[in-house]
Design a protein around this motif. Structure first.
Motif, PDB file in Angstrom:
ATOM      1  N   VAL A  76       0.775  -1.210   0.080  1.00  0.00           N
ATOM      2  CA  VAL A  76      -0.026   0.005  -0.047  1.00  0.00           C
ATOM      3  C   VAL A  76       0.596   1.373  -0.022  1.00  0.00           C
ATOM      4  N   PHE A  77       1.793   1.389   0.844  1.00  0.00           N
ATOM      5  CA  PHE A  77       2.825   2.457   0.902  1.00  0.00           C
ATOM      6  C   PHE A  77       3.630   2.646  -0.214  1.00  0.00           C
ATOM      7  N   ARG A  78       4.046   1.160  -0.821  1.00  0.00           N
ATOM      8  CA  ARG A  78       4.906   1.375  -2.076  1.00  0.00           C
ATOM      9  C   ARG A  78       4.156   2.059  -3.167  1.00  0.00           C
ATOM     10  N   ASP A  79       3.094   1.827  -3.420  1.00  0.00           N
ATOM     11  CA  ASP A  79       2.123   2.372  -4.453  1.00  0.00           C
ATOM     12  C   ASP A  79       2.074   3.914  -4.274  1.00  0.00           C
ATOM     13  N   ALA A  80       1.945   4.314  -2.948  1.00  0.00           N
ATOM     14  CA  ALA A  80       1.379   5.702  -2.672  1.00  0.00           C
ATOM     15  C   ALA A  80       2.566   6.674  -2.382  1.00  0.00           C
ATOM     16  N   PHE A  81       3.581   6.257  -1.856  1.00  0.00           N
ATOM     17  CA  PHE A  81       4.622   7.030  -1.349  1.00  0.00           C
ATOM     18  C   PHE A  81       5.984   6.840  -1.797  1.00  0.00           C
ATOM     19  N   ALA A  82       6.265   5.652  -2.441  1.00  0.00           N
ATOM     20  CA  ALA A  82       7.750   5.584  -2.678  1.00  0.00           C
ATOM     21  C   ALA A  82       8.352   6.555  -3.731  1.00  0.00           C
ATOM     22  N   PRO A  83       7.481   7.060  -4.751  1.00  0.00           N
ATOM     23  CA  PRO A  83       8.208   7.943  -5.809  1.00  0.00           C
ATOM     24  C   PRO A  83       8.606   9.235  -5.332  1.00  0.00           C
ATOM     25  N   ALA A  84       7.760   9.782  -4.366  1.00  0.00           N
ATOM     26  CA  ALA A  84       8.096  11.014  -3.554  1.00  0.00           C
ATOM     27  C   ALA A  84       8.980  10.895  -2.308  1.00  0.00           C
ATOM     28  N   GLY A  85       8.924   9.777  -1.986  1.00  0.00           N
ATOM     29  CA  GLY A  85       9.586   9.891  -0.507  1.00  0.00           C
ATOM     30  C   GLY A  85      10.968   9.518  -0.427  1.00  0.00           C
ATOM     31  N   GLY A  86      11.419   8.908  -1.285  1.00  0.00           N
ATOM     32  CA  GLY A  86      12.864   8.229  -1.291  1.00  0.00           C
ATOM     33  C   GLY A  86      13.974   9.308  -1.382  1.00  0.00           C
ATOM     34  N   ASN A  87      13.669  10.541  -2.416  1.00  0.00           N
ATOM     35  CA  ASN A  87      14.421  11.519  -2.366  1.00  0.00           C
ATOM     36  C   ASN A  87      14.565  12.427  -1.336  1.00  0.00           C
ATOM     37  N   VAL A  88      13.574  12.729  -0.654  1.00  0.00           N
ATOM     38  CA  VAL A  88      13.372  13.219   0.534  1.00  0.00           C
ATOM     39  C   VAL A  88      14.359  12.912   1.521  1.00  0.00           C
ATOM     40  N   GLN A 128       4.712  17.883  -0.800  1.00  0.00           N
ATOM     41  CA  GLN A 128       4.361  16.542  -1.556  1.00  0.00           C
ATOM     42  C   GLN A 128       3.427  15.867  -0.865  1.00  0.00           C
ATOM     43  N   ALA A 129       3.077  16.094   0.473  1.00  0.00           N
ATOM     44  CA  ALA A 129       2.083  15.466   1.283  1.00  0.00           C
ATOM     45  C   ALA A 129       0.812  16.027   1.425  1.00  0.00           C
ATOM     46  N   LEU A 130       0.663  17.296   0.760  1.00  0.00           N
ATOM     47  CA  LEU A 130      -0.405  18.094   0.883  1.00  0.00           C
ATOM     48  C   LEU A 130      -1.944  17.140   0.611  1.00  0.00           C
ATOM     49  N   ASP A 131      -2.824  17.372   1.436  1.00  0.00           N
ATOM     50  CA  ASP A 131      -4.218  16.732   1.204  1.00  0.00           C
ATOM     51  C   ASP A 131      -5.162  17.637   0.721  1.00  0.00           C
ATOM     52  N   PRO A 132      -5.463  17.719  -0.613  1.00  0.00           N
ATOM     53  CA  PRO A 132      -6.607  18.615  -1.166  1.00  0.00           C
ATOM     54  C   PRO A 132      -7.858  18.740  -0.453  1.00  0.00           C
ATOM     55  N   ALA A 133      -8.264  17.621  -0.149  1.00  0.00           N
ATOM     56  CA  ALA A 133      -9.501  17.563   0.766  1.00  0.00           C
ATOM     57  C   ALA A 133      -9.406  18.384   2.019  1.00  0.00           C
ATOM     58  N   ALA A 134      -8.388  17.997   2.695  1.00  0.00           N
ATOM     59  CA  ALA A 134      -8.116  18.716   3.867  1.00  0.00           C
ATOM     60  C   ALA A 134      -8.089  20.133   3.989  1.00  0.00           C
ATOM     61  N   ILE A 135      -7.297  20.331   2.768  1.00  0.00           N
ATOM     62  CA  ILE A 135      -7.037  22.079   2.737  1.00  0.00           C
ATOM     63  C   ILE A 135      -8.315  22.694   2.265  1.00  0.00           C
ATOM     64  N   ASP A 136      -9.321  21.883   1.642  1.00  0.00           N
ATOM     65  CA  ASP A 136     -10.209  22.511   1.102  1.00  0.00           C
ATOM     66  C   ASP A 136     -11.365  22.585   2.535  1.00  0.00           C
ATOM     67  N   LYS A 137     -11.211  21.584   3.258  1.00  0.00           N
ATOM     68  CA  LYS A 137     -12.137  21.586   4.411  1.00  0.00           C
ATOM     69  C   LYS A 137     -11.841  22.652   5.508  1.00  0.00           C
ATOM     70  N   ALA A 138     -10.612  22.859   5.557  1.00  0.00           N
ATOM     71  CA  ALA A 138     -10.019  23.984   6.533  1.00  0.00           C
ATOM     72  C   ALA A 138     -10.478  25.290   6.038  1.00  0.00           C
ATOM     73  N   VAL A 139     -10.272  25.676   4.748  1.00  0.00           N
ATOM     74  CA  VAL A 139     -10.611  26.966   4.205  1.00  0.00           C
ATOM     75  C   VAL A 139     -12.120  27.126   4.493  1.00  0.00           C
ATOM     76  N   THR A 243      -1.395  17.983   8.639  1.00  0.00           N
ATOM     77  CA  THR A 243      -0.353  17.542   9.122  1.00  0.00           C
ATOM     78  C   THR A 243       1.151  17.964   8.697  1.00  0.00           C
ATOM     79  N   VAL A 244       1.973  18.286   9.460  1.00  0.00           N
ATOM     80  CA  VAL A 244       3.274  18.867   9.048  1.00  0.00           C
ATOM     81  C   VAL A 244       4.392  18.189   9.877  1.00  0.00           C
ATOM     82  N   LYS A 245       5.455  17.980   8.726  1.00  0.00           N
ATOM     83  CA  LYS A 245       6.583  17.242   9.234  1.00  0.00           C
ATOM     84  C   LYS A 245       7.741  18.316   9.386  1.00  0.00           C
ATOM     85  N   GLU A 246       7.945  18.876  10.209  1.00  0.00           N
ATOM     86  CA  GLU A 246       9.140  19.904  10.083  1.00  0.00           C
ATOM     87  C   GLU A 246      10.405  19.452   9.884  1.00  0.00           C
TER      88      GLU A 246
END
Length: 288
Positions: A76-88, A128-139, A243-246
């Motif tokens: 599940v995590f390979r499909d969703a996060f591997a491309p963006a997460g590795g370089n970071v 990379q991790a922004l959730d559009p639905a969460a941003i819309d809900k917050a606004v 959520t924010v990862k500083e």
């Protein structure tokens, strides 16, 4: 698995069922939340060692959420996060490696550059991790709120102070819950059903912020939480969670990503309200 599930859906389910987990499984849940972008690269023995549990506990955790085992959950995590997460993650490791292998003390400029690099890494991950639905809900919560109460303590207090200042440029009634004189109770007690509380809190999650969130919940106010994990105690009863990862350097966490997110929320709200910041009414100088 008999039913496909996305990484976001899995993390949401973990957050919803977190309180019912055993102590060991809670530790694993927190590890999964904090390392989900690199989970696909880790061995079950490494995760077990980091969590101070047996590998069988990792398997039980995966099975608890409907997977046949750890490898099944990893997919599940390979499909969703591997491309963006590795370089970071690799970039973060390079920063830390440079610091750890210095033969001579770092210059002031080098210290500054390393910290700025950590801030950049945090911003990259936030983007990379922004959730559009969460941003819309917050606004949407900001738009509909009659009153907006903002609370944060200690390290996060400057962020609360800033977003309160920014929101004063709108027609919204904004209240900074500063706790001056120990008056958290008095400052938050008037929050009501059509109001919104913005709570900004990172581990170890200030007890004052948690108190204010409890009062907001009791008074049926909406809650927008900015925190570091979906497993945060503040996230469980929130109407929207961001959520924010500083980025971190020299054991200091930056504030760059959190304040950038808050600025972005204000700008998005202003856009929705068709507010021209420069044209907000000026009541004149203090001595007029």
């Amino acid at each position: 698995m008999t039913k496909e599930i996305s990484a976001d859906q899995l993390m949401q389910r973990i957050a919803e069922e977190y309180e019912d987990l055993s102590k060991q499984l809670k530790v694993i849940a927190k590890y999964v939340e904090e390392h989900r972008q690199t989970l696909v690269l880790e061995r079950i023995t490494d995760i077990a060692q980091a969590c101070e549990v047996q590998p069988s506990a990792i398997v039980r955790f995966a099975q608890r959420f409907g997977f046949s085992g750890f490898s099944d959950m990893q997919t599940v995590f390979r499909d969703a996060f591997a491309p963006a997460g590795g370089n970071v993650n690799n970039y973060q490791k390079r920063i830390r490696s440079v610091i750890a292998t210095q033969d001579t003390p770092l210059s002031n400029t080098q210290v500054t550059q390393n910290f700025i690099a950590a801030c950049q890494q945090g911003l990259d991950e936030l983007s990379q991790a922004l959730d559009p639905a969460a941003i819309d809900k917050a606004v949407e919560l900001l738009v509909k709120a009659d009153n907006i109460y903002v609370v944060a303590v200690r390290r996060m207090f400057p962020i609360a102070s800033y977003i309160s200042y920014a929101l004063q440029h709108t027609a919204k009634r904004v209240h900074l819950v500063s706790g001056l004189g120990g008056m958290y109770h008095d400052q938050i007690r008037s929050i009501r059903e059509n109001d919104l509380m913005i709570a900004i809190s990172f581990q170890p999650y200030g007890k004052e912020t948690r108190y204010c969130a409890r009062v907001a919940g009791q008074n049926k106010a909406k809650q927008l939480v900015i925190t570091d994990s979906q497993l945060s105690p503040l996230a469980r009863n929130a109407d929207a969670v961001l959520t924010v990862k500083e980025g971190t350097a020299f054991s200091f966490r930056s504030l760059t990503s959190t304040i950038s997110l808050c600025q972005a929320l204000f700008i998005a709200l202003s856009y929705r309200l068709e507010l021209v910041i420069e044209e907000t009414r000026d009541a004149g100088a203090y001595d007029d």
